[in-house]
Scaffold this motif. Structure first.
Motif, mmCIF file in Angstrom:
data_model
loop_
_atom_site.group_PDB
_atom_site.id
_atom_site.type_symbol
_atom_site.label_atom_id
_atom_site.label_comp_id
_atom_site.label_asym_id
_atom_site.label_seq_id
_atom_site.Cartn_x
_atom_site.Cartn_y
_atom_site.Cartn_z
ATOM 1 N N PRO A 138 0.850 -1.371 0.087
ATOM 2 C CA PRO A 138 -0.110 -0.019 0.395
ATOM 3 C C PRO A 138 0.824 1.253 0.102
ATOM 4 N N THR A 139 2.228 1.328 0.557
ATOM 5 C CA THR A 139 2.768 1.733 0.771
ATOM 6 C C THR A 139 2.859 2.625 -0.525
ATOM 7 N N LEU A 140 3.266 1.486 -1.178
ATOM 8 C CA LEU A 140 4.273 2.204 -3.090
ATOM 9 C C LEU A 140 3.304 2.907 -3.471
ATOM 10 N N VAL A 141 1.963 1.873 -3.413
ATOM 11 C CA VAL A 141 0.468 2.528 -4.872
ATOM 12 C C VAL A 141 0.292 4.421 -3.509
ATOM 13 N N GLU A 142 0.924 4.552 -2.448
ATOM 14 C CA GLU A 142 0.629 6.513 -2.200
ATOM 15 C C GLU A 142 1.591 6.526 -2.582
ATOM 16 N N GLU A 143 2.640 5.944 -2.978
ATOM 17 C CA GLU A 143 3.911 7.203 -3.421
ATOM 18 C C GLU A 143 3.769 7.505 -5.497
ATOM 19 N N GLN A 144 3.027 6.098 -5.180
ATOM 20 C CA GLN A 144 2.938 6.535 -6.876
ATOM 21 C C GLN A 144 1.800 7.216 -7.315
ATOM 22 N N LEU A 145 0.954 6.975 -6.272
ATOM 23 C CA LEU A 145 -0.482 8.341 -6.664
ATOM 24 C C LEU A 145 0.586 10.019 -6.688
ATOM 25 N N GLU A 146 1.005 9.508 -4.526
ATOM 26 C CA GLU A 146 1.474 11.530 -4.428
ATOM 27 C C GLU A 146 2.316 12.158 -5.634
ATOM 28 N N CYS A 147 3.008 10.913 -6.297
ATOM 29 C CA CYS A 147 4.247 11.264 -7.283
ATOM 30 C C CYS A 147 3.017 12.106 -8.989
ATOM 31 N N ILE A 148 2.306 11.065 -9.463
ATOM 32 C CA ILE A 148 1.687 11.626 -10.129
ATOM 33 C C ILE A 148 0.957 12.625 -9.945
ATOM 34 N N LEU A 149 0.172 12.827 -8.931
ATOM 35 C CA LEU A 149 -0.724 14.235 -9.007
ATOM 36 C C LEU A 149 0.320 15.870 -8.262
ATOM 37 N N GLN A 150 1.288 15.503 -8.057
ATOM 38 C CA GLN A 150 1.879 16.310 -7.474
ATOM 39 C C GLN A 150 2.687 16.478 -8.855
ATOM 40 N N ASP A 151 2.583 16.323 -9.715
ATOM 41 C CA ASP A 151 3.165 16.619 -11.156
ATOM 42 C C ASP A 151 2.722 16.832 -12.481
ATOM 43 N N TYR A 152 1.092 16.329 -12.938
ATOM 44 C CA TYR A 152 0.414 16.298 -13.057
ATOM 45 C C TYR A 152 -0.935 17.364 -12.979
ATOM 46 N N GLN A 153 -1.356 18.204 -14.105
ATOM 47 C CA GLN A 153 -2.431 18.521 -13.771
ATOM 48 C C GLN A 153 -3.802 17.235 -14.537
ATOM 49 N N VAL A 154 -4.070 16.117 -12.864
ATOM 50 C CA VAL A 154 -5.013 15.384 -13.430
ATOM 51 C C VAL A 154 -6.602 15.783 -13.868
ATOM 52 N N GLY A 155 -7.316 15.489 -15.422
ATOM 53 C CA GLY A 155 -8.217 15.559 -15.660
ATOM 54 C C GLY A 155 -9.593 14.848 -15.413
ATOM 55 N N ALA A 156 -9.444 13.358 -15.164
ATOM 56 C CA ALA A 156 -10.243 12.935 -14.469
ATOM 57 C C ALA A 156 -9.253 11.699 -14.231
ATOM 58 N N ILE A 157 -10.515 10.500 -12.930
ATOM 59 C CA ILE A 157 -9.178 9.666 -12.330
ATOM 60 C C ILE A 157 -10.087 7.915 -13.066
ATOM 61 N N LYS A 158 -10.046 7.165 -13.030
ATOM 62 C CA LYS A 158 -10.832 5.757 -13.653
ATOM 63 C C LYS A 158 -9.930 5.271 -12.523
ATOM 64 N N ILE A 159 -10.773 4.306 -11.539
ATOM 65 C CA ILE A 159 -10.591 3.206 -10.735
ATOM 66 C C ILE A 159 -11.116 1.931 -11.116
ATOM 67 N N GLY A 160 -9.772 0.542 -10.763
ATOM 68 C CA GLY A 160 -10.409 -0.917 -11.658
ATOM 69 C C GLY A 160 -9.935 -1.472 -10.065
ATOM 70 N N LEU A 161 -9.135 -2.556 -10.667
ATOM 71 C CA LEU A 161 -9.112 -3.402 -9.707
ATOM 72 C C LEU A 161 -8.043 -2.959 -8.445
ATOM 73 N N LEU A 162 -8.707 -3.339 -6.649
ATOM 74 C CA LEU A 162 -8.115 -2.833 -5.797
ATOM 75 C C LEU A 162 -7.202 -3.697 -5.218
ATOM 76 N N GLY A 163 -7.959 -5.295 -4.870
ATOM 77 C CA GLY A 163 -7.421 -6.184 -3.934
ATOM 78 C C GLY A 163 -7.375 -6.088 -2.980
ATOM 79 N N ASP A 164 -7.709 -5.003 -1.615
ATOM 80 C CA ASP A 164 -7.014 -5.109 -0.615
ATOM 81 C C ASP A 164 -8.070 -3.575 -0.631
ATOM 82 N N ALA A 165 -8.007 -4.168 0.966
ATOM 83 C CA ALA A 165 -9.167 -2.777 1.615
ATOM 84 C C ALA A 165 -8.023 -1.581 2.244
ATOM 85 N N ARG A 166 -6.706 -2.146 2.354
ATOM 86 C CA ARG A 166 -5.582 -0.965 2.581
ATOM 87 C C ARG A 166 -5.641 -0.080 1.147
ATOM 88 N N ILE A 167 -5.725 -0.359 0.106
ATOM 89 C CA ILE A 167 -5.046 -0.485 -1.179
ATOM 90 C C ILE A 167 -6.264 1.036 -1.236
#
Length: 258
Positions: free
Chosen positions: A60-89
């Motif tokens: 889960p911490t790696l998911v958090e790091e990936q997500l923060e990295c993208i959101l701090q760099d890009y101006q995201v226009g929309a998000i799609k969420i699919g398979l999560l697999g784990d409650a902590r994620i």
């Protein structure tokens, strides 16, 4: 310099090594519709066109790091969420998204594979409900997923429950229902149900839900109103399924090079 005319659409999903579903399906769809695909991997999987054999959620911490990295760099226009697999994620994604400006978020609640493999772990549905549902602009369950998420049998009652839990709009797809045509129904608070019917295609398809959700997310990122985005996303998905290929022993793969 970032090209502001090319909307960034962020896919948060699992990896399918066969390319039929998950991140690769989203990337193909987003790119075909004129978006710039960014991605955060939630799970690695062992799967083919027949079934999913194994799911390995990312730390889960790696998911958090990936997500923060993208959101701090890009101006995201929309998000799609699919398979999560784990409650902590699911919980970490919700926490990160609350720290950033809200954008259209389309949730494809992947609960089981086409071959029957369970795709959730203990507590995941509860985590989705409490940590993600209040952030969701549109959820796109098939009828079986809608019933499982709510405990209701009537699809209108399913939609009412999901809207009551904080989701802005609900699109329930009817592929699993026994009807001559596939009827997909969009529910929004205070508005009538928008039902669209499509000729039922023979066979089964791997990644159809991913294609639909990522198509709608991309069209929303392009500035299209929700109702139009939902209609256009369904048409594009039907076309991709109608031109699907059969590279493996199981389900067909949508042709997403639109």
């Amino acid at each position: 310099m970032q090209n502001r005319d090319l909307p960034v659409v962020l896919s948060i999903a699992g990896h399918d090594p066969g390319g039929g579903a998950g991140i690769q399906a989203d990337i193909e769809t987003i790119g075909a519709l004129g978006g710039l695909p960014a991605s955060v991997i939630t799970c690695l999987t062992v799967q083919d066109t027949v079934n999913v054999e194994r799911i390995a959620p990312v730390e889960p911490t790696l998911v958090e790091e990936q997500l923060e990295c993208i959101l701090q760099d890009y101006q995201v226009g929309a998000i799609k969420i699919g398979l999560l697999g784990d409650a902590r994620i699911a919980s970490i994604i919700g926490a990160v998204l609350r720290r950033h400006p809200r954008v259209p978020l389309v949730l494809d609640p992947v609960l089981a594979a086409g071959g029957g493999k369970e795709m959730t772990r203990k507590g995941l549905i509860d985590a989705m409900q409490y940590d993600l549902f209040p952030l969701v602009s549109l959820i796109t369950p098939n009828s079986e997923e809608a019933r499982r998420l709510t405990g209701e049998q009537d699809l209108a009652a399913c939609a009412e429950q999901l809207l009551h839990r904080g989701i802005d709009a609900v699109l329930i797809t009817g592929t699993h229902e026994e009807s001559e045509e596939v009827i997909n129904q969009l529910y929004r608070p205070g508005l009538g149900t928008l039902a669209l019917s499509w000729p039922r295609l023979h066979g089964s398809y791997h990644g159809s839900g991913c294609t639909l959700a990522s198509a709608i997310a991309t069209i929303l990122a392009l500035g299209t109103p929700l109702e139009e985005a939902v209609e256009q996303g369904q048409q594009l998905t039907w076309d991709a399924l109608n031109h699907a290929t059969h590279p493996g022993r199981g389900q067909a793969i949508p042709h997403r090079r639109l």
